[in-house]
Design an enzyme around this catalytic site. Structure first.
Site, PDB file in Angstrom:
ATOM      1  N   GLU A 101      11.245  -1.233   0.003  1.00 12.28           N
ATOM      2  CA  GLU A 101      11.802  -1.099   1.351  1.00 12.28           C
ATOM      3  C   GLU A 101      12.522  -2.372   1.767  1.00 12.28           C
ATOM      4  OE1 GLU A 101       9.137  -0.206   4.636  1.00 12.28           O
ATOM      5  OE2 GLU A 101      10.832   0.372   5.896  1.00 12.28           O
ATOM      6  N   LYS A 230     -10.073   7.465  -0.143  1.00 16.45           N
ATOM      7  CA  LYS A 230      -8.694   7.943  -0.341  1.00 16.45           C
ATOM      8  C   LYS A 230      -8.328   9.168   0.481  1.00 16.45           C
ATOM      9  CE  LYS A 230      -8.700   5.840  -4.907  1.00 16.45           C
ATOM     10  NZ  LYS A 230      -8.607   5.968  -6.351  1.00 16.45           N
ATOM     11  N   ASP A 305      -6.061  -0.755  -5.744  1.00 11.59           N
ATOM     12  CA  ASP A 305      -5.903   0.690  -5.947  1.00 11.59           C
ATOM     13  C   ASP A 305      -4.989   1.239  -4.849  1.00 11.59           C
ATOM     14  OD1 ASP A 305      -6.222   3.487  -5.985  1.00 11.59           O
ATOM     15  OD2 ASP A 305      -8.215   3.307  -6.877  1.00 11.59           O
ATOM     16  N   HIS A 400      17.820  -2.527   9.616  1.00 11.76           N
ATOM     17  CA  HIS A 400      17.746  -1.673   8.417  1.00 11.76           C
ATOM     18  C   HIS A 400      19.125  -1.258   7.938  1.00 11.76           C
ATOM     19  CE1 HIS A 400      13.422  -1.100   7.623  1.00 11.76           C
ATOM     20  NE2 HIS A 400      13.340  -1.579   8.856  1.00 11.76           N
TER      21      HIS A 400
HETATM   22  C1  HMG Z   1      15.448  -8.331   9.711  1.00  6.92           C
HETATM   23  C2  HMG Z   1      14.936  -9.250  10.799  1.00  6.92           C
HETATM   24  C3  HMG Z   1      13.793 -10.125  10.258  1.00  6.92           C
HETATM   25  C4  HMG Z   1      16.064 -10.185  11.229  1.00  6.92           C
HETATM   26  O1  HMG Z   1      15.609 -10.940  12.345  1.00  6.92           O
HETATM   27  P1  HMG Z   1      16.403 -12.175  12.932  1.00  6.92           P
HETATM   28  O2  HMG Z   1      15.589 -12.714  14.072  1.00  6.92           O
HETATM   29  O3  HMG Z   1      17.819 -11.803  13.168  1.00  6.92           O
HETATM   30  O4  HMG Z   1      16.319 -13.174  11.714  1.00  6.92           O
HETATM   31  P2  HMG Z   1      16.841 -14.663  11.604  1.00  6.92           P
HETATM   32  O5  HMG Z   1      18.005 -14.673  10.670  1.00  6.92           O
HETATM   33  O6  HMG Z   1      16.995 -15.274  12.968  1.00  6.92           O
HETATM   34  O7  HMG Z   1      15.592 -15.386  10.884  1.00  6.92           O
HETATM   35  C5  HMG Z   1      14.309 -15.459  11.506  1.00  6.92           C
HETATM   36  C6  HMG Z   1      13.253 -15.560  10.438  1.00  6.92           C
HETATM   37  O8  HMG Z   1      13.143 -14.285   9.755  1.00  6.92           O
HETATM   38  C7  HMG Z   1      12.929 -14.517   8.333  1.00  6.92           C
HETATM   39  N1  HMG Z   1      14.046 -13.896   7.599  1.00  6.92           N
HETATM   40  C8  HMG Z   1      15.212 -13.436   8.115  1.00  6.92           C
HETATM   41  N2  HMG Z   1      15.995 -12.884   7.160  1.00  6.92           N
HETATM   42  C9  HMG Z   1      15.315 -12.996   6.011  1.00  6.92           C
HETATM   43  C10 HMG Z   1      15.583 -12.600   4.685  1.00  6.92           C
HETATM   44  N3  HMG Z   1      16.733 -11.966   4.336  1.00  6.92           N
HETATM   45  N4  HMG Z   1      14.654 -12.852   3.741  1.00  6.92           N
HETATM   46  C11 HMG Z   1      13.488 -13.503   4.063  1.00  6.92           C
HETATM   47  N5  HMG Z   1      13.197 -13.912   5.319  1.00  6.92           N
HETATM   48  C12 HMG Z   1      14.078 -13.659   6.283  1.00  6.92           C
HETATM   49  C13 HMG Z   1      12.796 -16.005   8.161  1.00  6.92           C
HETATM   50  O9  HMG Z   1      11.443 -16.379   8.259  1.00  6.92           O
HETATM   51  C14 HMG Z   1      13.580 -16.541   9.335  1.00  6.92           C
HETATM   52  O10 HMG Z   1      13.139 -17.815   9.757  1.00  6.92           O
HETATM   53  P3  HMG Z   1      13.656 -19.153   9.010  1.00  6.92           P
HETATM   54  O11 HMG Z   1      12.884 -19.245   7.727  1.00  6.92           O
HETATM   55  O12 HMG Z   1      15.134 -18.985   8.777  1.00  6.92           O
HETATM   56  O13 HMG Z   1      13.305 -20.248   9.974  1.00  6.92           O
HETATM   57  C15 HMG Z   1      14.449  -8.474  12.068  1.00  6.92           C
HETATM   58  O14 HMG Z   1      15.506  -7.740  12.650  1.00  6.92           O
HETATM   59  C16 HMG Z   1      13.300  -7.540  11.818  1.00  6.92           C
HETATM   60  O15 HMG Z   1      12.176  -7.975  11.526  1.00  6.92           O
HETATM   61  N6  HMG Z   1      13.498  -6.220  11.982  1.00  6.92           N
HETATM   62  C17 HMG Z   1      12.390  -5.256  11.851  1.00  6.92           C
HETATM   63  C18 HMG Z   1      12.373  -4.629  10.502  1.00  6.92           C
HETATM   64  C19 HMG Z   1      10.970  -4.112  10.195  1.00  6.92           C
HETATM   65  O16 HMG Z   1       9.949  -4.596  10.665  1.00  6.92           O
HETATM   66  N7  HMG Z   1      10.897  -3.113   9.360  1.00  6.92           N
HETATM   67  C20 HMG Z   1       9.561  -2.671   8.952  1.00  6.92           C
HETATM   68  C21 HMG Z   1       9.606  -1.438   8.321  1.00  6.92           C
HETATM   69  S1  HMG Z   1       9.777  -0.141   9.522  1.00  6.92           S
HETATM   70  C22 HMG Z   1       8.741   1.100   8.889  1.00  6.92           C
HETATM   71  O17 HMG Z   1       8.612   1.205   7.685  1.00  6.92           O
HETATM   72  C23 HMG Z   1       7.763   1.751   9.773  1.00  6.92           C
HETATM   73  C24 HMG Z   1       8.143   2.477  11.075  1.00  6.92           C
HETATM   74  C25 HMG Z   1       9.209   1.690  11.855  1.00  6.92           C
HETATM   75  O18 HMG Z   1       8.563   3.816  10.874  1.00  6.92           O
HETATM   76  C26 HMG Z   1       6.781   2.470  11.786  1.00  6.92           C
HETATM   77  C27 HMG Z   1       6.847   2.876  13.252  1.00  6.92           C
HETATM   78  O19 HMG Z   1       6.828   4.098  13.558  1.00  6.92           O
HETATM   79  O20 HMG Z   1       6.852   1.928  14.065  1.00  6.92           O
HETATM   80  N1  NDP Z   2     -15.437   5.564 -10.107  1.00  2.00           N
HETATM   81  C1  NDP Z   2     -14.829   5.996  -9.038  1.00  2.00           C
HETATM   82  O1  NDP Z   2     -15.269   6.948  -8.391  1.00  2.00           O
HETATM   83  C2  NDP Z   2     -13.604   5.335  -8.557  1.00  2.00           C
HETATM   84  C3  NDP Z   2     -13.017   4.339  -9.289  1.00  2.00           C
HETATM   85  N2  NDP Z   2     -11.899   3.706  -8.815  1.00  2.00           N
HETATM   86  C4  NDP Z   2     -11.380   2.646  -9.668  1.00  2.00           C
HETATM   87  O2  NDP Z   2     -12.409   1.677  -9.741  1.00  2.00           O
HETATM   88  C5  NDP Z   2     -11.860   0.432 -10.130  1.00  2.00           C
HETATM   89  C6  NDP Z   2     -12.474  -0.625  -9.289  1.00  2.00           C
HETATM   90  O3  NDP Z   2     -13.865  -0.564  -9.442  1.00  2.00           O
HETATM   91  P1  NDP Z   2     -14.684  -1.902  -9.471  1.00  2.00           P
HETATM   92  O4  NDP Z   2     -16.122  -1.519  -9.509  1.00  2.00           O
HETATM   93  O5  NDP Z   2     -14.221  -2.807  -8.389  1.00  2.00           O
HETATM   94  O6  NDP Z   2     -14.164  -2.616 -10.775  1.00  2.00           O
HETATM   95  P2  NDP Z   2     -14.605  -2.515 -12.308  1.00  2.00           P
HETATM   96  O7  NDP Z   2     -15.117  -1.189 -12.681  1.00  2.00           O
HETATM   97  O8  NDP Z   2     -13.463  -3.076 -13.071  1.00  2.00           O
HETATM   98  O9  NDP Z   2     -15.873  -3.473 -12.359  1.00  2.00           O
HETATM   99  C7  NDP Z   2     -15.855  -4.769 -11.957  1.00  2.00           C
HETATM  100  C8  NDP Z   2     -17.057  -5.484 -12.560  1.00  2.00           C
HETATM  101  O10 NDP Z   2     -16.776  -6.858 -12.631  1.00  2.00           O
HETATM  102  C9  NDP Z   2     -17.989  -7.541 -12.754  1.00  2.00           C
HETATM  103  N3  NDP Z   2     -17.862  -8.834 -12.032  1.00  2.00           N
HETATM  104  C10 NDP Z   2     -17.611 -10.024 -12.632  1.00  2.00           C
HETATM  105  N4  NDP Z   2     -17.499 -10.988 -11.707  1.00  2.00           N
HETATM  106  C11 NDP Z   2     -17.701 -10.417 -10.499  1.00  2.00           C
HETATM  107  C12 NDP Z   2     -17.699 -10.908  -9.164  1.00  2.00           C
HETATM  108  N5  NDP Z   2     -17.478 -12.199  -8.886  1.00  2.00           N
HETATM  109  N6  NDP Z   2     -17.918 -10.038  -8.156  1.00  2.00           N
HETATM  110  C13 NDP Z   2     -18.130  -8.726  -8.410  1.00  2.00           C
HETATM  111  N7  NDP Z   2     -18.155  -8.212  -9.657  1.00  2.00           N
HETATM  112  C14 NDP Z   2     -17.925  -9.037 -10.709  1.00  2.00           C
HETATM  113  C15 NDP Z   2     -19.071  -6.657 -12.176  1.00  2.00           C
HETATM  114  O11 NDP Z   2     -19.966  -6.380 -13.241  1.00  2.00           O
HETATM  115  P3  NDP Z   2     -21.538  -6.075 -12.961  1.00  2.00           P
HETATM  116  O12 NDP Z   2     -21.569  -4.806 -12.147  1.00  2.00           O
HETATM  117  O13 NDP Z   2     -22.085  -5.888 -14.331  1.00  2.00           O
HETATM  118  O14 NDP Z   2     -22.095  -7.224 -12.218  1.00  2.00           O
HETATM  119  C16 NDP Z   2     -18.297  -5.419 -11.714  1.00  2.00           C
HETATM  120  O15 NDP Z   2     -19.031  -4.231 -11.864  1.00  2.00           O
HETATM  121  C17 NDP Z   2     -10.362   0.559  -9.924  1.00  2.00           C
HETATM  122  O16 NDP Z   2      -9.740   0.698 -11.189  1.00  2.00           O
HETATM  123  C18 NDP Z   2     -10.225   1.832  -9.133  1.00  2.00           C
HETATM  124  O17 NDP Z   2      -8.981   2.421  -9.327  1.00  2.00           O
HETATM  125  C19 NDP Z   2     -11.375   4.003  -7.603  1.00  2.00           C
HETATM  126  C20 NDP Z   2     -11.925   4.982  -6.828  1.00  2.00           C
HETATM  127  C21 NDP Z   2     -13.036   5.753  -7.272  1.00  2.00           C
END
Ligand code: HMG
Ligand code: NDP
Length: 405
Positions: A101, A230, A305, A400
């Site tokens: 996006e 999920k 995940d 956008h």
């Molecule tokens: C696009 C901006 C940021 C411009 O905003 P602006 O204020 O014109 O930007 P600017 O050029 O003045 O720069 C301000 C700062 O933005 C950053 N920045 C600025 N440009 C860049 C770039 N190219 N790459 C990386 N960083 C950038 C950067 O941090 C910069 O600061 P600086 O570092 O320059 O001091 C602004 O208009 C904006 O944030 N718009 C909103 C867009 C957005 O949030 N989209 C999210 C997805 S929407 C969606 O998926 C969900 C939705 C909407 O359907 C959910 C709902 O129902 O609400």
């Molecule tokens: N089975 C299911 O129903 C589902 C599975 N998943 C999948 O499960 C996976 C994630 O499961 P998850 O159990 O997190 O991972 P893993 O099955 O990969 O197991 C992680 C293992 O790491 C070991 N471990 C080593 N160091 C640490 C630490 N510091 N803290 C905790 N554990 C440590 C533990 O072993 P020990 O236990 O021997 O201590 C732990 O069981 C993902 O791939 C996901 O997509 C997602 C949803 C449902």
């Protein structure tokens, strides 16, 4: 040509001699994936050269994928530095995000730079527990009551069984829920640095054996959907699942105007009418603008995940116009993250976790996953601030039009 090269293997699958998923038994992972691409290219006429170009060893992905043909490459960017005073996260962070996006990283980065200018954000994990809720069949509600009572009195025995399967996981509690002749037991675990779904499932199966041997309950399904994994579910939004994490910031009014091109009052009004009133009217579980955008992009970049973005969108954004500035917070009720296990060990994702500074097991165990949760929540806060500002200043569609297409 040997009988284990990709082309020969593809031919053997075509002739029904081998199954598509058996190829790793006859060749290394790389050759097996190439054989599948070969077969698929012939069957579909699609050239799979790009899907077949990946920068890790196919063998590294064996725990993560079956029938591998290659990799889906998603552009990855970074926002930051993002200063956080967290319970586990500390200092400045570069947060890797993967998305398709356009404008998303620009937006989050704007929020991040605003937070940085204001001196940083504060974040805390408030609760942590991964749940699994098996469903049992009983005769009637009287028996359901008996089973629930037995469970409440024997949590220690269930913990012994569950914890015998893991060296890290700890059973926190077991909550019975009854619906007629069905008994659900919602097990909750501290899974330390693992997201914990495999760990909790394996541990719960061991506990279920004790329930079945000591009570008349019969296990019907190890997951009875009250977990709830999920699927959108109010229980996760209310009780939490994975990490419940909160991040907040106070931004001086003049910085809101300078950095976000709008006013505190306009952002507060947009938040109330959109995120609170609009979400309530829509019957939403999440009262936010786009927390899922940051959760999803962070999940893809860092090996989480992806299906659990459903729970990660259970977030509430608040904005208050205070005397000394704009106060904003994001609280995500059910953010399911880990820094070990699952997809976190894949080379790309593990590099991204290292960029953040929280790859692998933490010291103490659980602290790295807590830190990851705090950074994602703070990233979500940055995204909320920037999008609310864009809506308030009427810049959403122009942003956008310029960056997102
Ligand atoms: C696009 C901006 C940021 C411009 O905003 P602006 O204020 O014109 O930007 P600017 O050029 O003045 O720069 C301000 C700062 O933005 C950053 N920045 C600025 N440009 C860049 C770039 N190219 N790459 C990386 N960083 C950038 C950067 O941090 C910069 O600061 P600086 O570092 O320059 O001091 C602004 O208009 C904006 O944030 N718009 C909103 C867009 C957005 O949030 N989209 C999210 C997805 S929407 C969606 O998926 C969900 C939705 C909407 O359907 C959910 C709902 O129902 O609400
Ligand atoms: N089975 C299911 O129903 C589902 C599975 N998943 C999948 O499960 C996976 C994630 O499961 P998850 O159990 O997190 O991972 P893993 O099955 O990969 O197991 C992680 C293992 O790491 C070991 N471990 C080593 N160091 C640490 C630490 N510091 N803290 C905790 N554990 C440590 C533990 O072993 P020990 O236990 O021997 O201590 C732990 O069981 C993902 O791939 C996901 O997509 C997602 C949803 C449902």
């Amino acid at each position: 040509m040997t009988d284990t090269d990709a082309e020969t293997l593809a031919e053997r699958v075509r002739e029904g001699e081998l199954r598509l998923y058996e190829l790793e038994e006859h060749a290394d992972a790389e050759t097996a994936a190439a054989a599948r691409r070969h077969l698929l290219a012939e069957e579909t006429g699609v050239d799979l050269d790009v899907i077949g170009e990946y920068a890790f060893d196919a063998a590294d992905a064996e725990p993560n994928i079956e029938n591998m043909i290659g990799a889906a490459q998603i552009p990855m960017g970074v926002v930051g530095p993002l200063p956080i005073d967290g319970g586990a996260a500390a200092g400045e962070h570069y947060l890797p995000l993967a998305t398709t996006e356009g404008a998303l990283l620009a937006s989050v980065n704007r929020g991040v730079s605003t937070i940085r200018n204001a001196g940083g954000a504060t974040a805390r994990v408030l609760k942590s527990g991964m749940t699994r809720a098996p469903v049992f069949r009983v005769e009637d509600v009287a028996e359901a009551g008996e089973v629930s009572a037995w469970v409440r009195e024997n949590v220690d025995r269930l913990a012994d069984a569950a914890e015998s399967t893991t060296s890290h996981g700890e059973l926190q509690d077991v909550t019975p829920y009854v619906v007629g002749d069905s008994v659900f037991l919602r097990f909750s675990y501290d899974t330390k640095d693992a997201m914990g779904m495999n760990m909790a499932t394996i541990a719960t199966e061991a506990a279920c054996e004790v329930v079945e041997s000591e009570t008349p309950a019969d296990l019907v399904a190890l997951s009875g959907n009250l977990c709830s994994d999920k699927k959108p579910a109010a229980i996760n939004a209310i009780e939490g699942r994975g990490r419940t994490v909160s991040a907040d910031v106070l931004i001086p009014h003049e910085q809101v105007e300078e950095r976000l091109d709008t006013t505190t009052a306009a952002i507060a009004e947009a938040n109330t009418r959109k995120n609170l009133v609009g979400s309530a009217k829509a019957g939403a579980l999440g009262f936010n603008a786009h927390a899922a955008n940051v959760v999803a992009a962070a999940f893809l970049a860092m090996g989480q995940d992806a299906a659990q973005v459903v729970e990660g969108s259970n977030a509430i954004t608040t904005v208050d116009a205070r005397e000394d500035g704009l106060y904003a917070s994001v609280t995500i009720a059910s953010l399911e993250v880990g820094t070990v296990g699952g997809g976190t060990g894949l080379p790309t994702q593990s590099e991204a976790l290292d960029v953040l500074g929280y790859g692998g097991g933490g010291d103490p165990a659980g602290s790295n996953a807590d830190a990851l949760a705090e950074v994602i929540a703070t990233g979500a806060l940055a995204g909320e601030l920037s999008l609310l500002a864009a809506l308030s200043s009427r810049h959403l569609s122009s942003a956008h039009a310029e960056l997102g297409r």
